[in-house]
Design a protein around this motif. Structure first.
Motif, mmCIF file in Angstrom:
data_model
loop_
_atom_site.group_PDB
_atom_site.id
_atom_site.type_symbol
_atom_site.label_atom_id
_atom_site.label_comp_id
_atom_site.label_asym_id
_atom_site.label_seq_id
_atom_site.Cartn_x
_atom_site.Cartn_y
_atom_site.Cartn_z
ATOM 1 N N SER B 69 52.231 -9.008 16.611
ATOM 2 C CA SER B 69 51.463 -10.264 16.521
ATOM 3 C C SER B 69 50.097 -10.156 17.185
ATOM 4 C CB SER B 69 52.258 -11.424 17.108
ATOM 5 O OG SER B 69 52.780 -11.065 18.353
ATOM 6 N N THR B 70 50.049 -9.788 18.454
ATOM 7 C CA THR B 70 48.725 -9.703 19.086
ATOM 8 C C THR B 70 48.470 -8.294 19.588
ATOM 9 O OG1 THR B 70 49.781 -10.509 21.076
ATOM 10 C CG2 THR B 70 48.395 -12.070 19.875
ATOM 11 N N ILE B 71 47.218 -7.871 19.432
ATOM 12 C CA ILE B 71 46.811 -6.588 19.974
ATOM 13 C C ILE B 71 45.809 -6.855 21.080
ATOM 14 C CG2 ILE B 71 45.468 -4.514 19.498
ATOM 15 C CD1 ILE B 71 46.807 -4.337 16.833
ATOM 16 N N SER B 72 46.098 -6.349 22.291
ATOM 17 C CA SER B 72 45.133 -6.504 23.377
ATOM 18 C C SER B 72 44.938 -5.145 24.010
ATOM 19 C CB SER B 72 45.649 -7.494 24.411
ATOM 20 O OG SER B 72 46.873 -7.030 24.924
ATOM 21 N N ASN B 73 43.741 -4.902 24.490
ATOM 22 C CA ASN B 73 43.454 -3.570 25.004
ATOM 23 C C ASN B 73 43.978 -3.399 26.421
ATOM 24 O OD1 ASN B 73 41.940 -2.480 22.766
ATOM 25 N ND2 ASN B 73 40.510 -4.110 23.242
ATOM 26 N N ASN B 74 44.906 -2.466 26.587
ATOM 27 C CA ASN B 74 45.407 -2.112 27.905
ATOM 28 C C ASN B 74 45.533 -0.598 27.924
ATOM 29 O OD1 ASN B 74 46.860 -1.582 30.188
ATOM 30 N ND2 ASN B 74 48.223 -3.331 29.963
ATOM 31 N N PHE B 75 44.433 0.057 28.294
ATOM 32 C CA PHE B 75 44.381 1.505 28.133
ATOM 33 C C PHE B 75 45.213 2.259 29.162
ATOM 34 C CE2 PHE B 75 40.145 0.911 25.784
ATOM 35 C CZ PHE B 75 40.820 0.775 24.597
ATOM 36 N N GLU B 76 45.526 1.611 30.291
ATOM 37 C CA GLU B 76 46.399 2.266 31.266
ATOM 38 C C GLU B 76 47.795 2.424 30.674
ATOM 39 O OE1 GLU B 76 45.933 3.713 34.081
ATOM 40 O OE2 GLU B 76 48.001 3.935 34.765
ATOM 41 N N LYS B 77 48.273 1.336 30.064
ATOM 42 C CA LYS B 77 49.593 1.379 29.429
ATOM 43 C C LYS B 77 49.600 2.411 28.305
ATOM 44 C CE LYS B 77 51.604 -2.147 26.950
ATOM 45 N NZ LYS B 77 51.883 -3.577 26.814
ATOM 46 N N LEU B 78 48.530 2.395 27.511
ATOM 47 C CA LEU B 78 48.419 3.343 26.412
ATOM 48 C C LEU B 78 48.460 4.779 26.927
ATOM 49 C CD1 LEU B 78 47.897 4.000 23.484
ATOM 50 C CD2 LEU B 78 45.482 3.603 23.848
ATOM 51 N N HIS B 79 47.737 5.016 28.017
ATOM 52 C CA HIS B 79 47.701 6.359 28.600
ATOM 53 C C HIS B 79 49.109 6.806 28.996
ATOM 54 C CE1 HIS B 79 46.353 9.719 31.053
ATOM 55 N NE2 HIS B 79 47.067 9.239 32.062
ATOM 56 N N ARG B 80 49.857 5.901 29.660
ATOM 57 C CA ARG B 80 51.203 6.258 30.124
ATOM 58 C C ARG B 80 52.156 6.497 28.960
ATOM 59 N NH1 ARG B 80 52.766 3.304 35.581
ATOM 60 N NH2 ARG B 80 50.843 3.663 36.702
ATOM 61 N N LEU B 81 52.044 5.651 27.918
ATOM 62 C CA LEU B 81 52.913 5.831 26.757
ATOM 63 C C LEU B 81 52.596 7.136 26.051
ATOM 64 C CD1 LEU B 81 52.779 2.186 25.472
ATOM 65 C CD2 LEU B 81 54.824 3.342 26.277
ATOM 66 N N ASN B 82 51.299 7.452 26.016
ATOM 67 C CA ASN B 82 50.866 8.690 25.395
ATOM 68 C C ASN B 82 51.455 9.896 26.142
ATOM 69 O OD1 ASN B 82 49.233 9.902 23.351
ATOM 70 N ND2 ASN B 82 47.855 10.563 24.992
ATOM 71 N N GLN B 83 51.413 9.808 27.484
ATOM 72 C CA GLN B 83 52.009 10.869 28.303
ATOM 73 C C GLN B 83 53.512 10.984 28.027
ATOM 74 O OE1 GLN B 83 50.565 12.945 30.125
ATOM 75 N NE2 GLN B 83 48.587 12.151 30.746
ATOM 76 N N LEU B 84 54.157 9.818 27.931
ATOM 77 C CA LEU B 84 55.602 9.797 27.681
ATOM 78 C C LEU B 84 55.932 10.469 26.360
ATOM 79 C CD1 LEU B 84 58.469 8.873 28.315
ATOM 80 C CD2 LEU B 84 57.905 6.626 27.416
ATOM 81 N N SER B 85 55.141 10.147 25.311
ATOM 82 C CA SER B 85 55.448 10.730 24.005
ATOM 83 C C SER B 85 55.204 12.241 24.020
ATOM 84 C CB SER B 85 54.666 10.037 22.895
ATOM 85 O OG SER B 85 53.375 10.537 22.806
ATOM 86 N N ARG B 86 54.211 12.679 24.806
ATOM 87 C CA ARG B 86 54.003 14.125 24.972
ATOM 88 C C ARG B 86 55.197 14.765 25.680
ATOM 89 N NH1 ARG B 86 48.716 16.464 25.561
ATOM 90 N NH2 ARG B 86 47.153 15.185 24.564
ATOM 91 N N ASN B 87 55.682 14.073 26.740
ATOM 92 C CA ASN B 87 56.848 14.555 27.476
ATOM 93 C C ASN B 87 58.042 14.731 26.567
ATOM 94 O OD1 ASN B 87 56.162 14.994 30.060
ATOM 95 N ND2 ASN B 87 56.578 12.914 30.781
ATOM 96 N N ILE B 88 58.265 13.702 25.731
ATOM 97 C CA ILE B 88 59.415 13.730 24.832
ATOM 98 C C ILE B 88 59.322 14.932 23.902
ATOM 99 C CG2 ILE B 88 60.520 12.512 22.915
ATOM 100 C CD1 ILE B 88 59.780 9.907 24.390
ATOM 101 N N CYS B 89 58.095 15.206 23.439
ATOM 102 C CA CYS B 89 57.928 16.297 22.490
ATOM 103 C C CYS B 89 58.072 17.664 23.140
ATOM 104 C CB CYS B 89 56.570 16.192 21.805
ATOM 105 S SG CYS B 89 56.470 14.793 20.707
#
Lengths: 150, 250
Positions: B69-89
């Motif tokens: 529904s809503t997109i808001s910019n939270n780049f800290e969260k994005l950074h952490r999720l990005n790290q997590l997805s790298r970890n998973i891979c």
């Protein structure tokens, strides 16, 4: 550099930094996001002394800053959006956009068209810079990927 | 497998909400699922919806959809999720481990509202100076910026609609600027309004729109472009409304 230009570079940096805080960027990444804003306007001021065409300079700065964002993103292992959105903030033609609106309201069509065309020119140049850099990055990425697979 | 797929979708969803490009989210979900041992993954994402189907080697398939529904910019969260997805891979994590790390990532620190308010004001005053305003104008811009942020908080809670919120925010900014002119604090409203336009303008939206369009996600790109253009028009409309009313009152 004149006093005015120095003031612009500093306030451009503060503006970028402010947006970086609003977007919840933290730590080292916050500094490099702000630095991007400083670089983008600094580069624009310098280029303006060499090339007397603002649209061309907008394009060049947008391109260089996009490349800077891609490089920083890879070094700090974070999405490119973090740096590209904050660093280009000072280039947003807020002033000419406002005057376009103001002239439209005053029924001053000659100046409205002039300012409107100018705003459009600057934003297209900005967009084009980002597009060229993005496409180039994609191309390089694809080349590296195919090289790894071979 | 179903659990893992569910985790991958949740990570993707949160990435998109935090302001990631569509391309990145699709790629992350695909890579994570391949790591989990999927035979084939089909992901389709636009800014308001996500669909993904995973085919296992045993011949099963799972499908999930998510409504954004809503997109808001939270780049800290994005950074952490990005790290997590790298970890998973790069390592073999179980669904439970991923869930714990995911919770940790989405509950990252945000700046408090007061800090946000102050920075909103700083941006407005910085750009008033940037575009050639003097110190008095910059101070007024600072105050206007802070009030506009408070207004946005209120409208987000009551109105909810992003574009209409921007319209109302511009109405506040312009009315305060015209009030300053009426009192005689400034000789023109130009620089005050420009400073506040800079905080409201959808520059980020447009940048992301362009990046989506030219990395091959045309539909998401077009949707983002339309919403950026509409926001810009809403800001202009807010300005016009106040100038017309101001014309009657002054």
């Amino acid at each position: 550099m004149t006093n005015n230009e120095i003031l612009q570079v500093i306030t451009g940096f503060i503006g970028s930094m402010g947006f970086a805080v609003l977007y919840n960027i933290r730590g080292k990444r916050l500094i490099f996001a702000g630095l991007g804003g400083f670089l983008s306007w600094g580069l624009f001021v310098i280029l303006n002394k060499i090339i007397p065409n603002e649209a061309v300079n907008y394009f060049l700065v947008a391109f260089v800053i996009s490349v800077y964002a891609e490089i920083m993103a890879r070094i700090l292992k974070t999405p490119t959006t973090t740096f590209i959105t904050t660093s280009l903030i000072p280039l947003i033609p807020g002033s000419s956009l406002y005057y376009t609106m103001a002239y439209a309201f005053e029924n001053d069509f000659e100046r409205f068209l002039q300012k409107g065309a100018y705003t459009l020119q600057l934003s297209s140049a900005l967009a084009l810079g980002i597009i060229v850099a993005t496409t180039l990055t994609k191309l390089i990425n694809n080349l590296l990927n195919t090289k790894n697979k071979l | 497998m179903k659990q893992l797929f569910n985790c991958a979708m949740s990570i993707g969803e949160e990435m998109l909400i935090s302001g990631a490009e569509v391309h990145r989210v699709e790629e992350s979900i695909r890579l994570m699922c391949e790591r989990f041992g999927a035979k084939r993954v089909d992901v389709f994402i636009i800014t308001s919806s996500m669909v993904a189907t995973l085919y296992t080697k045993e011949g099963d398939s799972f499908t999930e959809t998510r409504r954004i529904s809503t997109i808001s910019n939270n780049f800290e969260k994005l950074h952490r999720l990005n790290q997590l997805s790298r970890n998973i891979c790069s390592s073999n994590l179980t669904a439970e481990e991923i869930k714990i790390m995911f919770e940790k990532a989405i509950n990252c620190k945000t700046y408090s509202f007061i800090v946000e308010c102050i920075f909103y004001a700083i941006i407005a005053s910085a750009f008033t100076l940037f575009f050639g305003g003097n110190i008095i104008e910059s101070v007024i811009s600072f105050i206007t910026g802070a009030i506009v942020r408070l207004g946005i908080l209120f409208f987000e809670k009551t109105v909810g609609n992003n574009i209409f919120t921007k319209f109302l925010a511009m109405v506040i900014a312009a009315s305060l600027s015209f009030t300053a002119l009426k009192i005689g604090l400034v000789s023109s409203v130009d620089k005050l309004i420009i400073g506040n336009i800079m905080t409201l303008i959808p520059g980020v939206g447009l940048t992301n729109a362009l990046r989506d369009l030219f990395t091959g996600d045309s539909i998401a790109g077009i949707l983002r472009t339309i919403s950026a253009v509409l926001t810009a028009l809403a800001i202009a409309a807010g300005y016009f409304l106040v100038t017309i009313l101001g014309g009657f009152l002054i």
